[in-house]
Design an enzyme around this catalytic site. Structure first.
Site, PDB file in Angstrom:
ATOM      1  CE  LYS A 256      -3.200   2.570   2.979  1.00 20.16           C
ATOM      2  NZ  LYS A 256      -3.853   2.599   4.316  1.00 20.16           N
ATOM      3  CG  ASP A 261      -5.419   8.159   4.407  1.00 16.05           C
ATOM      4  OD1 ASP A 261      -6.271   8.760   3.722  1.00 16.05           O
ATOM      5  OD2 ASP A 261      -5.674   7.214   5.167  1.00 16.05           O
ATOM      6  CE  LYS A 268      -6.336   8.832   7.704  1.00 15.22           C
ATOM      7  NZ  LYS A 268      -6.853   7.678   8.431  1.00 15.22           N
ATOM      8  CG  ASP A 279      -1.909   5.205   4.904  1.00 11.89           C
ATOM      9  OD1 ASP A 279      -1.733   4.162   5.558  1.00 11.89           O
ATOM     10  OD2 ASP A 279      -3.011   5.537   4.432  1.00 11.89           O
ATOM     11  CG  ASP A 338      -9.800   7.479   6.641  1.00 13.52           C
ATOM     12  OD1 ASP A 338      -8.729   7.569   6.002  1.00 13.52           O
ATOM     13  OD2 ASP A 338      -9.838   7.424   7.890  1.00 13.52           O
ATOM     14  CD  GLU A 340      -6.774   5.341   2.317  1.00 14.36           C
ATOM     15  OE1 GLU A 340      -5.639   4.987   2.685  1.00 14.36           O
ATOM     16  OE2 GLU A 340      -7.690   5.558   3.124  1.00 14.36           O
ATOM     17  NE  ARG A 342     -10.768  -1.121   3.792  1.00 16.12           N
ATOM     18  CZ  ARG A 342     -11.339  -1.267   4.989  1.00 16.12           C
ATOM     19  NH1 ARG A 342     -12.536  -1.817   5.089  1.00 16.12           N
ATOM     20  NH2 ARG A 342     -10.717  -0.875   6.092  1.00 16.12           N
TER      21      ARG A 342
END
Length: 487
Positions: A256, A261, A268, A279, A338, A340, A342
């Site tokens: 990933k 993020d 967030k 991230d 959020d 995202e 996956r």
């Protein structure tokens, strides 16, 4: 690059900036009277991870540091609590103890004189000594020089052939992860990350292909494209291939790579958002693993996928209730922008599953639920039993804390959608496993494991053991160990 040597000679006669020894209730691992007397004079502590800098001694090193440990139990399989932080087994404890010894010393030449019985003991100690001297580069300042020379005491007859090269390959791979993750997000976005991957593999037997957004659209990579819509930094997919001659097994690694993020429209909280530059740790980790595998000449083919995007709440950003089409045609209702990671991972997993790979492993800072469930120092591993268990076994051998988690099929029910094949968000209960169940939908029938490193990959507190403040490089050693044994 640190110059690494091994010695069976008297370490008290080696001129160095720092001599590091273990210290227990029985005395020090050097067994020199002057050191034991100095230790007694300053009331050196034998507790695991305790650090004592000795006053003047009659050894040739300018400074002597003792690191507490239970010497009698050092080479058993019994767990050892290092710095009151993590229970370890086997050789991994040497990495933590050596890092405690070098941290903050600014020494250029270090002698390690712990109790190393095997090549793996010395390997872990060497890695730890280098990690302990790591410092985060400050923008606008010259990078501080790290450890220049390392001498490791080993027992007579120990085969050290290739050991220095292994220490260098693994420690440099871990520091590569740290350097990438610790960079500012305005300085590391998808295209920069892709360029970095190309640069770092130029002189290695690794082929690299970078997909821009035009290519991503042509290839149906709807998840990666959707996540990046809110950013003015375009998304990328980087494919790397390491294929040594004669290798008969192939594995696929997926990372990933969300370079920042914000959460997108499902934004967030402001507090702590600065840590979201980390991230992309999964992508950094699989890149570093592939580089280490090539340096070490591992006899296994590796296809690696870096799924790179920046998740921002711009005017073109995806919205909750959007429906996107992923690689392979599966549709996803985006209930939470959020969730995202996956989405980008689903595309890359589907791509890998189309190949003749023998096993797939993905690694990601995927869920806050991992931290809630397992804490900040233990990664969760899910997936096909054979691959999942092999990853956890490898983590135990190298001293990285990972825990095997199930993927209950009933959790898929919470990901049902009225308008798409699946939703990207479900029940909060068991959120780490819900994310794993989502990813499982994209691997087909391939053996697969998912590693969630949200907590242990980034340390927002003070350094402990071999884990520095900021990026830790955790899971690199596990992945290399698993890749090495897979063939």
């Amino acid at each position: 690059m640190t110059k690494i040597d091994f010695t069976t000679a008297d370490v008290t006669e080696i001129e160095a900036d720092l001599l590091i020894a273990y210290f227990g209730e029985e005395g020090s691992s050097i067994n020199v009277a002057s050191i034991d007397e100095a230790a007694k004079a300053v009331d050196a502590k034998p507790e695991s991870g305790a650090k004592t800098v000795l006053p003047g001694t009659d050894v040739k090193a300018r400074q002597v540091t003792l690191v507490g440990t239970k010497l009698a139990e050092l080479h058993t399989r019994r767990s050892l609590d290092v710095d009151n932080g993590i229970e370890l087994e086997g050789t991994g404890r040497h990495r933590h103890l050596a890092a405690i010894g070098t941290r903050g010393s600014k020494a250029k030449k270090v002698v390690l004189a712990g109790s190393y019985e095997t090549a793996d003991d010395a390997l872990q100690a060497g890695i730890g000594a280098i990690l302990g001297t790591y410092s985060i580069a400050k923008y606008g300042k010259e990078t501080e020089a790290g450890l220049e020379e390392l001498v490791i005491r080993v027992p007579e007859g120990l085969n050290t052939d290739g050991l220095a090269e292994r220490i260098e390959a693994l420690s440099s791979a871990m520091t590569l992860i740290m350097d990438l993750v610790n960079r500012a997000p305005n300085d590391l976005y998808p295209q920069v990350f892709a360029d970095f991957a190309v640069e770092k593999t130029t002189d290695l037997p690794i082929d690299v292909e970078v997909w821009d957004e035009t290519k991503l659209a042509e290839e149906g990579m709807g998840g990666i494209l959707a996540v990046g819509l809110g950013s003015d930094r375009e998304s990328r997919l980087v494919r790397l291939s390491y294929a040594p001659e004669g290798a008969t097994k192939k594995i696929s690694l997926i990372g990933k790579g969300i370079t920042f993020d914000s959460g997108g429209i499902s934004i967030k909280p402001a507090k702590g958002m600065e840590a979201m530059k980390s991230d992309m740790t999964g992508a950094a980790t699989v890149l570093a693993t592939t580089i280490a595998a090539a340096k070490l000449g591992l006899n296994v083919k590796i296809d690696t996928y870096l799924a790179l995007a920046e998740n921002m709440p711009g005017g073109r950003a995806q919205r909750p209730a959007d429906v996107i089409t992923m690689r392979g045609g599966k549709t996803v209702e985006v209930l939470n922008t959020d969730a995202e990671g996956r989405l980008v991972m689903g595309d890359a997993l589907a791509l890998a599953a189309e190949t003749d790979t023998d096993a797939i492993v993905d690694i990601a800072t995927l869920t806050g639920a991992q931290i809630v469930g397992l804490g900040e120092r233990t990664a969760g591993v899910m997936g096909t039993a054979g691959v999942r268990d092999a990853i956890v076994d490898a983590s135990a051998r190298v001293g990285e804390a990972m825990w095997s988690a199930p993927l209950p099929s009933y959790l898929l029910e919470s990901l049902k959608s009225d308008v798409a094949d699946i939703a990207n968000s479900g029940t909060r209960a068991g959120g780490m496993m819900v994310a794993g169940v989502f990813l499982q939908e994209f691997v087909g029938d391939k053996p697969w494991a998912h590693i969630d490193i949200a907590g242990p990959s980034y340390n927002e507190g003070g350094a402990w053991g071999a884990n520095n403040h900021g990026a830790t490089g955790m899971s690199l050693l596990t992945l290399v160990e698993w890749a090495k044994t897979f063939a």
